[in-house]
Design a protein around this motif. Structure first.
Motif, PDB file in Angstrom:
ATOM      1  N   HIS A   1       3.321  11.012   7.135  1.00  0.00           N
ATOM      2  CA  HIS A   1       3.249  10.142   5.961  1.00  0.00           C
ATOM      3  C   HIS A   1       1.804   9.732   5.662  1.00  0.00           C
ATOM      4  O   HIS A   1       1.368   9.738   4.504  1.00  0.00           O
ATOM      5  CB  HIS A   1       4.133   8.908   6.186  1.00  0.00           C
ATOM      6  CG  HIS A   1       4.221   8.017   5.013  1.00  0.00           C
ATOM      7  ND1 HIS A   1       3.746   6.726   5.033  1.00  0.00           N
ATOM      8  CD2 HIS A   1       4.711   8.215   3.771  1.00  0.00           C
ATOM      9  CE1 HIS A   1       3.947   6.180   3.844  1.00  0.00           C
ATOM     10  NE2 HIS A   1       4.526   7.059   3.068  1.00  0.00           N
ATOM     11  N   LEU A   2       1.060   9.386   6.698  1.00  0.00           N
ATOM     12  CA  LEU A   2      -0.337   8.990   6.514  1.00  0.00           C
ATOM     13  C   LEU A   2      -1.173  10.160   5.991  1.00  0.00           C
ATOM     14  O   LEU A   2      -2.068   9.967   5.169  1.00  0.00           O
ATOM     15  CB  LEU A   2      -0.917   8.450   7.822  1.00  0.00           C
ATOM     16  CG  LEU A   2      -0.315   7.126   8.300  1.00  0.00           C
ATOM     17  CD1 LEU A   2      -0.787   6.797   9.712  1.00  0.00           C
ATOM     18  CD2 LEU A   2      -0.643   5.997   7.336  1.00  0.00           C
ATOM     19  N   LYS A   3      -0.864  11.364   6.436  1.00  0.00           N
ATOM     20  CA  LYS A   3      -1.560  12.554   5.935  1.00  0.00           C
ATOM     21  C   LYS A   3      -1.246  12.757   4.454  1.00  0.00           C
ATOM     22  O   LYS A   3      -2.152  13.032   3.651  1.00  0.00           O
ATOM     23  CB  LYS A   3      -1.142  13.790   6.758  1.00  0.00           C
ATOM     24  CG  LYS A   3      -1.690  15.098   6.237  1.00  0.00           C
ATOM     25  CD  LYS A   3      -3.193  15.182   6.378  1.00  0.00           C
ATOM     26  CE  LYS A   3      -3.676  16.556   5.926  1.00  0.00           C
ATOM     27  NZ  LYS A   3      -4.929  16.494   5.198  1.00  0.00           N
ATOM     28  N   GLU A   4       0.017  12.573   4.078  1.00  0.00           N
ATOM     29  CA  GLU A   4       0.417  12.717   2.669  1.00  0.00           C
ATOM     30  C   GLU A   4      -0.274  11.679   1.779  1.00  0.00           C
ATOM     31  O   GLU A   4      -0.515  11.940   0.599  1.00  0.00           O
ATOM     32  CB  GLU A   4       1.937  12.558   2.542  1.00  0.00           C
ATOM     33  CG  GLU A   4       2.713  13.714   3.119  1.00  0.00           C
ATOM     34  CD  GLU A   4       4.199  13.433   3.250  1.00  0.00           C
ATOM     35  OE1 GLU A   4       4.651  12.296   2.970  1.00  0.00           O
ATOM     36  OE2 GLU A   4       4.935  14.364   3.646  1.00  0.00           O
TER      37      GLU A   4
ATOM     38  N   LYS B   1       0.821  -1.222   0.000  1.00  0.00           N
ATOM     39  CA  LYS B   1       0.000   0.000   0.000  1.00  0.00           C
ATOM     40  C   LYS B   1       0.852   1.267   0.000  1.00  0.00           C
ATOM     41  O   LYS B   1       0.340   2.369   0.170  1.00  0.00           O
ATOM     42  CB  LYS B   1      -0.923   0.014   1.232  1.00  0.00           C
ATOM     43  CG  LYS B   1      -1.814  -1.210   1.341  1.00  0.00           C
ATOM     44  CD  LYS B   1      -2.807  -1.266   0.217  1.00  0.00           C
ATOM     45  CE  LYS B   1      -3.734  -2.463   0.368  1.00  0.00           C
ATOM     46  NZ  LYS B   1      -4.612  -2.628  -0.764  1.00  0.00           N
ATOM     47  N   GLY B   2       2.166   1.102  -0.151  1.00  0.00           N
ATOM     48  CA  GLY B   2       3.058   2.258  -0.157  1.00  0.00           C
ATOM     49  C   GLY B   2       3.275   2.856   1.223  1.00  0.00           C
ATOM     50  O   GLY B   2       3.610   4.031   1.350  1.00  0.00           O
ATOM     51  N   LEU B   3       3.070   2.044   2.248  1.00  0.00           N
ATOM     52  CA  LEU B   3       3.211   2.514   3.621  1.00  0.00           C
ATOM     53  C   LEU B   3       4.384   1.829   4.301  1.00  0.00           C
ATOM     54  O   LEU B   3       4.958   0.886   3.771  1.00  0.00           O
ATOM     55  CB  LEU B   3       1.915   2.250   4.389  1.00  0.00           C
ATOM     56  CG  LEU B   3       0.673   2.927   3.821  1.00  0.00           C
ATOM     57  CD1 LEU B   3      -0.572   2.455   4.536  1.00  0.00           C
ATOM     58  CD2 LEU B   3       0.801   4.442   3.906  1.00  0.00           C
ATOM     59  N   LYS B   4       4.688   2.303   5.503  1.00  0.00           N
ATOM     60  CA  LYS B   4       5.781   1.748   6.293  1.00  0.00           C
ATOM     61  C   LYS B   4       5.211   0.923   7.437  1.00  0.00           C
ATOM     62  O   LYS B   4       4.074   1.129   7.855  1.00  0.00           O
ATOM     63  CB  LYS B   4       6.648   2.882   6.820  1.00  0.00           C
ATOM     64  CG  LYS B   4       7.262   3.689   5.699  1.00  0.00           C
ATOM     65  CD  LYS B   4       7.933   4.932   6.204  1.00  0.00           C
ATOM     66  CE  LYS B   4       8.449   5.691   4.990  1.00  0.00           C
ATOM     67  NZ  LYS B   4       8.463   7.099   5.137  1.00  0.00           N
TER      68      LYS B   4
END
Length: 153
Positions: free
Chosen positions: A74-77, A32-35
């Motif tokens: 990052h989640l906001k972006e 999902k493009g997350l960390k």
């Protein structure tokens, strides 16, 4: 088992468990493009109807504050968060609709894996395990605090 063997066994066991948790995070989050760190923040925010302030999020997630801050940014972006409030200290972080959908999917996947793993161990053993981990963590923190304070003197 001597003291050194106890330490090695303990560290190896904890590291192995941590490696499996990180494998789970990497597998699902990278898609999902997350960390990996984003998962804990997403799960915490999913339980907060009115969102959390930064300090509340830190208290629940229990990760390094800088890591949580980067994760929130990052989640906001990624449009997974909505930020409400006007002043820095009153800002509340909430999941967006997109964030809620993603977190629902991640919770379902985590539930499938962890419930199967959970069934391999008796409920009483889980209760003992959680008490053990909490107590051990608190005791190590207390001992380390004392060592640090003593070394400063």
């Amino acid at each position: 088992m001597d003291q050194t063997e106890k330490f090695l066994h303990f560290f190896a066991t904890i590291n192995t468990l941590n490696r499996q948790i990180n494998r789970f995070k990497s597998f699902y989050m990278e898609k999902k493009g997350l960390k990996g760190a984003d998962l804990s923040v997403l799960l915490a925010l999913n339980k907060a109807e009115n969102g959390y302030r930064f300090d509340e999020c830190c208290q629940i997630v229990r990760m390094d504050k800088a890591l949580i801050s980067r994760s929130l940014k990052h989640l906001k972006e990624q449009d997974l968060l909505v930020i409400e409030g006007e002043t820095t200290y009153k800002v509340r972080f909430k999941l967006s609709t997109k964030g809620k959908q993603l977190t629902s999917y991640l919770e379902q996947e985590a539930s499938t894996i962890f419930e199967k793993a959970h069934l391999a161990i008796d409920e009483e053993e889980w209760a003992v395990f959680y008490v053990f981990c909490s107590t051990l963590s608190q005791e190590i923190a207390t001992q380390m605090k004392e060592k640090i304070e003593t070394s400063k003197a």
